[in-house]
Motif scaffolding. Structure first.
Motif, PDB file in Angstrom:
ATOM      1  N   CYS A   1     -43.172  32.631  64.393  1.00 31.90           N
ATOM      2  CA  CYS A   1     -43.983  33.184  65.335  1.00 31.90           C
ATOM      3  C   CYS A   1     -45.109  33.729  64.537  1.00 31.90           C
ATOM      4  O   CYS A   1     -44.705  34.741  63.769  1.00 31.90           O
ATOM      5  CB  CYS A   1     -43.270  34.443  66.214  1.00 31.90           C
ATOM      6  SG  CYS A   1     -42.223  33.564  67.326  1.00 31.90           S
ATOM      7  N   ILE A   2     -46.308  33.262  64.566  1.00 31.51           N
ATOM      8  CA  ILE A   2     -47.490  33.835  63.924  1.00 31.51           C
ATOM      9  C   ILE A   2     -48.633  34.184  64.584  1.00 31.51           C
ATOM     10  O   ILE A   2     -49.052  33.542  65.717  1.00 31.51           O
ATOM     11  CB  ILE A   2     -48.040  32.529  62.805  1.00 31.51           C
ATOM     12  CG1 ILE A   2     -46.838  32.382  62.155  1.00 31.51           C
ATOM     13  CG2 ILE A   2     -48.979  33.302  61.993  1.00 31.51           C
ATOM     14  CD1 ILE A   2     -46.992  31.406  61.121  1.00 31.51           C
TER      15      ILE A   2
ATOM     16  N   PRO B   1     -44.677  27.486  68.768  1.00 31.87           N
ATOM     17  CA  PRO B   1     -43.870  26.221  68.386  1.00 31.87           C
ATOM     18  C   PRO B   1     -42.451  26.448  68.430  1.00 31.87           C
ATOM     19  O   PRO B   1     -41.971  27.540  68.304  1.00 31.87           O
ATOM     20  CB  PRO B   1     -44.524  26.089  67.113  1.00 31.87           C
ATOM     21  CG  PRO B   1     -44.771  27.346  66.341  1.00 31.87           C
ATOM     22  CD  PRO B   1     -45.292  28.206  67.670  1.00 31.87           C
ATOM     23  N   SER B   2     -41.738  25.043  68.422  1.00 30.73           N
ATOM     24  CA  SER B   2     -40.386  25.310  68.370  1.00 30.73           C
ATOM     25  C   SER B   2     -39.572  24.086  67.795  1.00 30.73           C
ATOM     26  O   SER B   2     -40.094  22.717  67.931  1.00 30.73           O
ATOM     27  CB  SER B   2     -39.895  25.505  69.890  1.00 30.73           C
ATOM     28  OG  SER B   2     -38.381  25.608  69.772  1.00 30.73           O
TER      29      SER B   2
ATOM     30  N   VAL C   1     -41.999  24.851  74.410  1.00 31.19           N
ATOM     31  CA  VAL C   1     -41.061  25.360  74.939  1.00 31.19           C
ATOM     32  C   VAL C   1     -41.396  26.039  76.555  1.00 31.19           C
ATOM     33  O   VAL C   1     -40.914  26.648  76.944  1.00 31.19           O
ATOM     34  CB  VAL C   1     -40.270  26.616  74.323  1.00 31.19           C
ATOM     35  CG1 VAL C   1     -39.325  25.883  73.515  1.00 31.19           C
ATOM     36  CG2 VAL C   1     -41.195  27.450  73.604  1.00 31.19           C
ATOM     37  N   HIS C   2     -42.909  25.749  76.785  1.00 35.56           N
ATOM     38  CA  HIS C   2     -43.203  26.155  77.964  1.00 35.56           C
ATOM     39  C   HIS C   2     -43.056  25.019  78.998  1.00 35.56           C
ATOM     40  O   HIS C   2     -42.293  24.183  78.843  1.00 35.56           O
ATOM     41  CB  HIS C   2     -45.048  26.133  78.112  1.00 35.56           C
ATOM     42  CG  HIS C   2     -45.587  25.084  77.475  1.00 35.56           C
ATOM     43  ND1 HIS C   2     -45.464  23.809  78.296  1.00 35.56           N
ATOM     44  CD2 HIS C   2     -46.405  24.876  76.280  1.00 35.56           C
ATOM     45  CE1 HIS C   2     -46.238  22.930  77.282  1.00 35.56           C
ATOM     46  NE2 HIS C   2     -46.645  23.378  76.292  1.00 35.56           N
ATOM     47  N   GLY C   3     -43.121  25.403  80.435  1.00 37.71           N
ATOM     48  CA  GLY C   3     -42.974  24.428  81.265  1.00 37.71           C
ATOM     49  C   GLY C   3     -43.984  23.297  81.607  1.00 37.71           C
ATOM     50  O   GLY C   3     -44.725  23.087  80.824  1.00 37.71           O
ATOM     51  N   THR C   4     -43.472  22.564  82.769  1.00 35.38           N
ATOM     52  CA  THR C   4     -44.381  21.387  82.824  1.00 35.38           C
ATOM     53  C   THR C   4     -45.766  21.643  83.547  1.00 35.38           C
ATOM     54  O   THR C   4     -46.401  20.822  83.782  1.00 35.38           O
ATOM     55  CB  THR C   4     -43.562  20.504  83.889  1.00 35.38           C
ATOM     56  OG1 THR C   4     -43.063  21.255  85.002  1.00 35.38           O
ATOM     57  CG2 THR C   4     -42.393  19.963  83.072  1.00 35.38           C
ATOM     58  N   ALA C   5     -45.882  22.849  84.223  1.00 36.97           N
ATOM     59  CA  ALA C   5     -47.110  23.394  84.812  1.00 36.97           C
ATOM     60  C   ALA C   5     -47.505  22.272  85.973  1.00 36.97           C
ATOM     61  O   ALA C   5     -48.591  21.769  85.822  1.00 36.97           O
ATOM     62  CB  ALA C   5     -48.103  23.764  83.776  1.00 36.97           C
ATOM     63  N   PRO C   6     -46.702  21.998  86.875  1.00 35.08           N
ATOM     64  CA  PRO C   6     -47.218  20.805  87.780  1.00 35.08           C
ATOM     65  C   PRO C   6     -48.486  21.158  88.263  1.00 35.08           C
ATOM     66  O   PRO C   6     -49.232  19.966  88.794  1.00 35.08           O
ATOM     67  CB  PRO C   6     -45.932  20.881  88.626  1.00 35.08           C
ATOM     68  CG  PRO C   6     -45.224  22.202  88.665  1.00 35.08           C
ATOM     69  CD  PRO C   6     -45.524  22.523  87.175  1.00 35.08           C
ATOM     70  N   ASP C   7     -48.893  22.407  88.338  1.00 38.19           N
ATOM     71  CA  ASP C   7     -49.950  22.716  89.312  1.00 38.19           C
ATOM     72  C   ASP C   7     -51.258  22.190  88.753  1.00 38.19           C
ATOM     73  O   ASP C   7     -52.546  22.079  89.247  1.00 38.19           O
ATOM     74  CB  ASP C   7     -50.103  24.079  89.538  1.00 38.19           C
ATOM     75  CG  ASP C   7     -49.851  25.158  88.328  1.00 38.19           C
ATOM     76  OD1 ASP C   7     -50.456  26.183  88.313  1.00 38.19           O
ATOM     77  OD2 ASP C   7     -49.107  24.829  87.479  1.00 38.19           O
TER      78      ASP C   7
ATOM     79  N   PRO D   1     -52.978  22.268  74.710  1.00 36.61           N
ATOM     80  CA  PRO D   1     -52.137  21.664  73.824  1.00 36.61           C
ATOM     81  C   PRO D   1     -51.663  22.421  72.640  1.00 36.61           C
ATOM     82  O   PRO D   1     -50.702  21.926  71.695  1.00 36.61           O
ATOM     83  CB  PRO D   1     -52.867  20.492  73.543  1.00 36.61           C
ATOM     84  CG  PRO D   1     -54.389  20.889  73.462  1.00 36.61           C
ATOM     85  CD  PRO D   1     -54.254  22.041  74.310  1.00 36.61           C
ATOM     86  N   THR D   2     -51.812  23.638  72.426  1.00 37.00           N
ATOM     87  CA  THR D   2     -51.666  24.478  71.163  1.00 37.00           C
ATOM     88  C   THR D   2     -50.034  24.448  70.827  1.00 37.00           C
ATOM     89  O   THR D   2     -49.621  24.292  69.684  1.00 37.00           O
ATOM     90  CB  THR D   2     -52.170  25.895  71.380  1.00 37.00           C
ATOM     91  OG1 THR D   2     -53.386  25.925  71.573  1.00 37.00           O
ATOM     92  CG2 THR D   2     -51.804  26.562  70.122  1.00 37.00           C
ATOM     93  N   ALA D   3     -49.310  24.750  71.904  1.00 36.10           N
ATOM     94  CA  ALA D   3     -47.634  24.750  71.557  1.00 36.10           C
ATOM     95  C   ALA D   3     -47.327  23.647  71.120  1.00 36.10           C
ATOM     96  O   ALA D   3     -46.586  23.538  69.928  1.00 36.10           O
ATOM     97  CB  ALA D   3     -47.046  25.349  72.805  1.00 36.10           C
ATOM     98  N   LEU D   4     -47.480  22.737  71.752  1.00 40.37           N
ATOM     99  CA  LEU D   4     -47.138  21.361  71.201  1.00 40.37           C
ATOM    100  C   LEU D   4     -47.724  20.881  69.943  1.00 40.37           C
ATOM    101  O   LEU D   4     -47.115  20.220  69.090  1.00 40.37           O
ATOM    102  CB  LEU D   4     -47.549  20.100  72.407  1.00 40.37           C
ATOM    103  CG  LEU D   4     -46.791  18.704  72.120  1.00 40.37           C
ATOM    104  CD1 LEU D   4     -44.988  18.857  71.775  1.00 40.37           C
ATOM    105  CD2 LEU D   4     -47.070  17.727  72.962  1.00 40.37           C
ATOM    106  N   LEU D   5     -48.929  21.235  69.735  1.00 38.42           N
ATOM    107  CA  LEU D   5     -49.801  20.872  68.300  1.00 38.42           C
ATOM    108  C   LEU D   5     -49.034  21.447  67.199  1.00 38.42           C
ATOM    109  O   LEU D   5     -48.672  21.012  66.155  1.00 38.42           O
ATOM    110  CB  LEU D   5     -51.259  21.196  68.592  1.00 38.42           C
ATOM    111  CG  LEU D   5     -51.971  20.849  67.344  1.00 38.42           C
ATOM    112  CD1 LEU D   5     -51.971  19.232  67.328  1.00 38.42           C
ATOM    113  CD2 LEU D   5     -53.549  21.412  67.490  1.00 38.42           C
ATOM    114  N   LEU D   6     -48.866  22.928  67.658  1.00 32.74           N
ATOM    115  CA  LEU D   6     -48.358  23.638  66.529  1.00 32.74           C
ATOM    116  C   LEU D   6     -46.756  23.266  66.242  1.00 32.74           C
ATOM    117  O   LEU D   6     -46.095  23.450  64.968  1.00 32.74           O
ATOM    118  CB  LEU D   6     -48.208  25.077  67.055  1.00 32.74           C
ATOM    119  CG  LEU D   6     -49.581  25.943  66.840  1.00 32.74           C
ATOM    120  CD1 LEU D   6     -49.358  27.405  67.355  1.00 32.74           C
ATOM    121  CD2 LEU D   6     -50.417  25.702  65.549  1.00 32.74           C
TER     122      LEU D   6
END
Lengths: 316, 388
Positions: A77-78, A224-225, A239-245, A254-259
């Motif tokens: 976590c940065i 990130p995880s 680790v976020h959700g699929t955000a279907p909306d 895309p930050t979380a997946l990128l990190l």
């Protein structure tokens, strides 16, 4: 896209779907081709998976965890400059034992109105996660590891966990080792997170602390995880959700997946590529010109992505 | 024989408690001195209702305990709060059956007065007896730990608008103390959730919400993982919610609460949860408003007993040096006044305390100033006089 633009990060992708399939014995499993691919390549990157409600099968995340014995959940976590939170200098890593502890799933009704839930701590799992934490600290130039526990209350279980941490600490004299009660960690974390470095802990505490720390830097959309398994397997994931909306609307961040992918590159030893991509991502966010909705802007996912790509090309 | 001679008083008391100075039951010197310590207090005052004055048991505690207690008593006097204090010491005593207990005079005082205010107690290391807090909890069945966390204007933290209350079930759950070695290298720890305790804490939470004009109660749990235990807890919360339709009720996973809490604590009101989650969240929330030095706490027990306490340590390094910050104990005493229905006095004292902190002219060291405890106390007293 980013990894391609990143002066060709030495990675090629093999896409697989992960859904629950019922095997021969009626046992739930992931699709054989997904398993085969992971076992062969060892390294995986994963986006969010739907949580099945009353689907009759366990969650996909649980299936993956069991299939590959993903015993360590790691979240660096940065603080992201430009993405304002009440904290500016967070730089810590939570390492959570992810196979046992409070999540054993063993519960019983003792008598009517009295339920017991069993927390299991084993020497093996505790030693394994402790060793991973110290290896991680060494490999990532982190100076200290703090074991988080409640051994004053749970003397035997957390006591065992703590003992293994202490034993491993003895074999990593180059890394500072401390211990802290979970409640004290939380009390101090929200007042001054800079005092923490690598935190290692059993399952439930890790569940809580990893989300707490994600909150400090801005939430699951930017965190990130990574999940480390036996036999060299490692799966990195947002680790976020699929955000279907907002799915399919070019609005996603895309930050979380990128990190997480950056974390993956570091895990593989591709530090230069990792730093380049991370820097570009942070620069884009700091600049505030092209931000997705959740980051406070009004740009599309594709625009945000293109901006990062440009920066990488500039950095080359 | 003059019965007022101290050593005869001591011998009589010892006999009453089944302890003896002679023979194989010979008790140790320390135990005698503890008894003597208990004797030094005045004999219990009869509970009087002179002009509505209520007697409260005061346990000053160790370290800075006595001096912050003195500060609170002074402020209460200036505020003309209708409270008289009955001081008692709480140390671990071994009773007839060898069972650890609190001194009988302390128990008797609490049982009579029902309301108590307590400073920090030393944590015994290898003392052979359980912690005093645990003893108190068992003695009075203190089932609910309540911590209102309100941002203190003038005491800067990364958050400005915290205003929530954590209500923690404090008798069971993960802190059952039941652990076993299954086989070599495998240990199990048992978490116990009962219908009774869950119902009791849930009902308390909704009552509290109603009595304190709080709009909502959120049950905090991990019933997705601990389906049976947290599931039972949740069920009892839902049942209590049905009986309190005037209070909004929702449920949230503990990890989601933590994630959201540090991003926006203003979304939370009253939080209700089992033991371990309460341990964590109550400290997390204390951190949001500045730490244990400014956080009040109350413990609600069966039979109308309620003990309010500061939850910081005894701070032996500054004890006796007039440096301590009495805010936590004072705010706990304010909580106590509210619990007793003395809202006017509670408000006055709280306002005075917050005003002094906001003013920043007279602050103890931990609050960023360099005033003495007595000066800080006096500043609050002055403010109270203005407000009276």
């Amino acid at each position: 896209q980013v990894s391609e633009a990143a002066a060709s990060a030495p990675v090629c992708w093999e896409e697989r779907n992960v859904t629950a399939i019922k095997g021969p014995g009626g046992r739930w499993m992931i699709p054989p081709d997904a398993k085969e691919s992971m076992d062969r390549s060892k390294i995986g990157l994963k986006g969010p998976l739907k949580t099945p409600i009353a689907a009759g099968h366990p969650s996909m995340n649980l299936l993956l965890r069991k299939t590959f014995d993903l015993y360590a959940n790691v979240r660096p976590c940065i603080s992201i400059e430009g993405y304002k939170t009440p904290y500016t200098d967070v730089n810590l890593v939570t390492i959570r034992e992810n196979t046992e502890g409070e999540y054993s799933g063993i519960e019983h009704v003792i008598v009517e109105g009295v339920v017991q839930s069993i927390k299991l701590i084993t020497e093996d799992a505790s030693r394994r996660i402790a060793e991973y934490a110290f290896e991680y600290a060494r490999n990532n130039q982190r100076s200290s590891v703090t074991a988080v526990h409640k051994a004053n209350i749970m003397r035997m279980s957390d006591g065992l966990f703590l003992r293994k941490c202490r034993e491993v600490a003895e074999t990593y004299k180059d890394i500072k080792f401390t211990e802290m009660y979970l409640d004290t960690v939380c009390l101090n974390m929200v007042q001054d997170p800079t005092q923490f470095d690598v935190l290692v802990m059993p399952n439930l505490y890790g569940d809580i602390l990893s989300d707490l720390c994600a909150g400090l830097i801005g939430g699951l959309g930017v965190t990130p995880s990574g999940n480390i398994g036996a036999n060299g397997v490692a799966i990195f994931e947002s680790v976020h959700g699929t955000a279907p909306d907002i799915a399919g609307l070019d609005l996603a961040n895309p930050t979380a997946l990128l990190l997480s992918a950056v974390m993956m590159l570091r895990h593989m030893g591709h530090h230069e590529h990792a730093t380049r991509i991370q820097t570009a991502c942070f620069d884009t966010i700091r600049d505030k010109k092209v931000l997705t909705g959740d980051l406070g802007g009004s740009s599309k996912c594709s625009e945000f992505t293109a901006d990062i790509c440009h920066r990488i090309q500039d950095l080359d």
